[in-house]
Design a protein around this motif. Structure first.
Motif, PDB file in Angstrom:
ATOM      1  N   GLU A  86     -11.753   0.776  -4.823  1.00 50.52           N
ATOM      2  CA  GLU A  86     -10.995  -0.230  -5.559  1.00 50.52           C
ATOM      3  C   GLU A  86      -9.522  -0.160  -5.185  1.00 50.52           C
ATOM      4  OE1 GLU A  86     -11.606   0.369  -9.735  1.00 50.52           O
ATOM      5  OE2 GLU A  86     -13.378  -0.914  -9.761  1.00 50.52           O
ATOM      6  N   ARG A  87      -8.870  -1.300  -5.232  1.00 51.73           N
ATOM      7  CA  ARG A  87      -7.424  -1.339  -4.996  1.00 51.73           C
ATOM      8  C   ARG A  87      -6.725  -1.643  -6.316  1.00 51.73           C
ATOM      9  NH1 ARG A  87      -4.768  -4.612  -0.094  1.00 51.73           N
ATOM     10  NH2 ARG A  87      -5.763  -2.851   0.955  1.00 51.73           N
ATOM     11  N   TRP A  88      -5.961  -0.683  -6.786  1.00 53.41           N
ATOM     12  CA  TRP A  88      -5.205  -0.850  -8.031  1.00 53.41           C
ATOM     13  C   TRP A  88      -3.790  -1.335  -7.731  1.00 53.41           C
ATOM     14  CZ3 TRP A  88      -6.130   4.713 -10.348  1.00 53.41           C
ATOM     15  CH2 TRP A  88      -7.460   4.839 -10.725  1.00 53.41           C
ATOM     16  N   LYS A  89      -3.243  -2.129  -8.653  1.00 46.93           N
ATOM     17  CA  LYS A  89      -1.811  -2.380  -8.676  1.00 46.93           C
ATOM     18  C   LYS A  89      -1.173  -1.288  -9.531  1.00 46.93           C
ATOM     19  CE  LYS A  89      -1.872  -7.422  -8.157  1.00 46.93           C
ATOM     20  NZ  LYS A  89      -1.478  -8.711  -8.781  1.00 46.93           N
ATOM     21  N   PRO A 124       0.815  -1.220   0.000  1.00 45.34           N
ATOM     22  CA  PRO A 124       0.000   0.000   0.000  1.00 45.34           C
ATOM     23  C   PRO A 124       0.848   1.270   0.000  1.00 45.34           C
ATOM     24  CG  PRO A 124      -0.846  -1.591   1.586  1.00 45.34           C
ATOM     25  CD  PRO A 124       0.482  -2.104   1.138  1.00 45.34           C
ATOM     26  N   GLU A 169      -5.518   2.647  -3.239  1.00 37.04           N
ATOM     27  CA  GLU A 169      -6.971   2.512  -3.149  1.00 37.04           C
ATOM     28  C   GLU A 169      -7.640   3.813  -3.559  1.00 37.04           C
ATOM     29  OE1 GLU A 169      -8.783   0.793   0.208  1.00 37.04           O
ATOM     30  OE2 GLU A 169      -7.254  -0.774   0.464  1.00 37.04           O
ATOM     31  N   THR A 190       0.403  -0.753  -4.386  1.00 33.00           N
ATOM     32  CA  THR A 190      -1.042  -0.658  -4.572  1.00 33.00           C
ATOM     33  C   THR A 190      -1.554   0.689  -4.068  1.00 33.00           C
ATOM     34  OG1 THR A 190      -1.526  -1.680  -2.418  1.00 33.00           O
ATOM     35  CG2 THR A 190      -1.386  -3.152  -4.337  1.00 33.00           C
TER      36      THR A 190
END
Length: 309
Positions: A241-244, A211, A237, A235
């Motif tokens: 949504e949690r993006w890479k 994160p 948020e 990552t």
């Protein structure tokens, strides 16, 4: 000289390839057992096994190197040198004593800096401008053996850990080739390591490192993105949504609260950071989606959130 090679991933293949191409006699290759992969959980050979078989090199895949049967097998091969590159298993003292001349390890840092499991990633995470590979005489303690030689290389300002991995794999092959020649000629030096508080241990990576903390300085966040590739990835948020995050660069000044989204368009997604600067996300992967350029993602998914959480 008669060489037994021990290695497992793609990094190790480049060392074995160089040893073969230079004409050294490779008596055998030891690698980890085949492991199930992908959805079908089919047993897949290691990269070292795949390459060794193309060169008609005998391949052995013991579950452990501590058993007497494995040690006797190695003694029977009568190696002058055992060359290790990312084998992935701890080797017992009895094995270290088998080769007639030396057991050498290819380590992807400039020892004594970054002893441990993830030296390439930590060099990028810390924003280092230089790294390299070390050929060391193996000792019972992890990465603590005397140094035979080092080869250095700069780290590009935008280079990520996955890209650096590929370059260091090739450099490791060059270094191993030079080390074998020095051993053959009786000219191989031994320089003891002196490990002190100024040197960092390269611990294993974890998902807890992923994160992004937007209160951090912009360059540190960019280094996090670069350093956590190919796994576990940084990552962020946004909008639940949690993006890479795969690519990012330092932006301009902002003066906004950390995490505030400053813009989202053709250049990517720019967010404020804790040092008054900003980071521009240029490549990402949303849940259930594929890795893509941030502007391409935005065309199908307009961003409505005002900040990263």
């Amino acid at each position: 000289m008669r060489v037994v090679f021990m290695g497992t991933p793609a990094f190790a293949v480049e060392t074995l390839r160089r040893v073969v191409e230079d004409g050294w006699e490779v008596a055998a290759a030891y690698t980890q057992p085949d492991k199930p992969k992908n959805r079908g959980m089919k047993l897949m050979p290691t990269p070292v096994k795949e390459y060794a078989l193309t060169q008609n090199i005998p391949v052995f895949q013991p579950e452990s190197c501590r058993g007497e049967a494995v040690l006797e097998q190695l003694r029977g091969l009568e190696p002058d040198v055992i060359l290790v590159a990312a084998y992935g298993k701890l080797l017992p003292q009895a094995l270290l004593e088998i080769p007639k001349q030396a057991i050498l390890n290819v380590h992807s840092s400039l020892l004594p800096q970054y002893r441990g499991a993830a030296p390439i990633n930590w060099a990028v995470l810390n924003g280092d401008s230089e790294t390299g590979v070390t050929i060391q005489y193996m000792a019972a303690e992890l990465d603590a053996g005397d140094i035979l030689l080092k080869k250095t290389t700069p780290i590009g300002p935008e280079e990520d850990a996955a890209q650096l991995y590929d370059r260091l794999a090739l450099l490791g092959g060059e270094a191993a080739s030079e080390a074998l020649a020095l051993l053959r000629d009786g000219a191989a030096p031994r320089t003891p390591q002196v490990y002190g508080p100024q040197y960092q241990y390269a611990s294993l990576l974890s998902r807890e490192m992923s994160p992004i903390d937007w209160t951090q300085p912009a360059q540190r966040i960019v280094n996090q993105v670069r350093g956590l590739l190919p796994w576990p990835c940084a990552t962020a948020e946004v909008g639940g949504e949690r993006w890479k995050i795969y690519r990012a660069r330092v932006g301009g000044g902002s003066g906004k609260a950390p995490g505030t989204i400053l813009s989202a368009g053709k250049a990517g997604i720019e967010a404020a950071c804790g040092d008054g600067g900003s980071v521009v996300i240029t490549e990402l992967q949303a849940p259930g989606g594929r890795r893509m350029a941030a502007p391409d993602y935005l065309r199908g998914h307009p961003l409505t959130a005002e900040r990263f959480s």
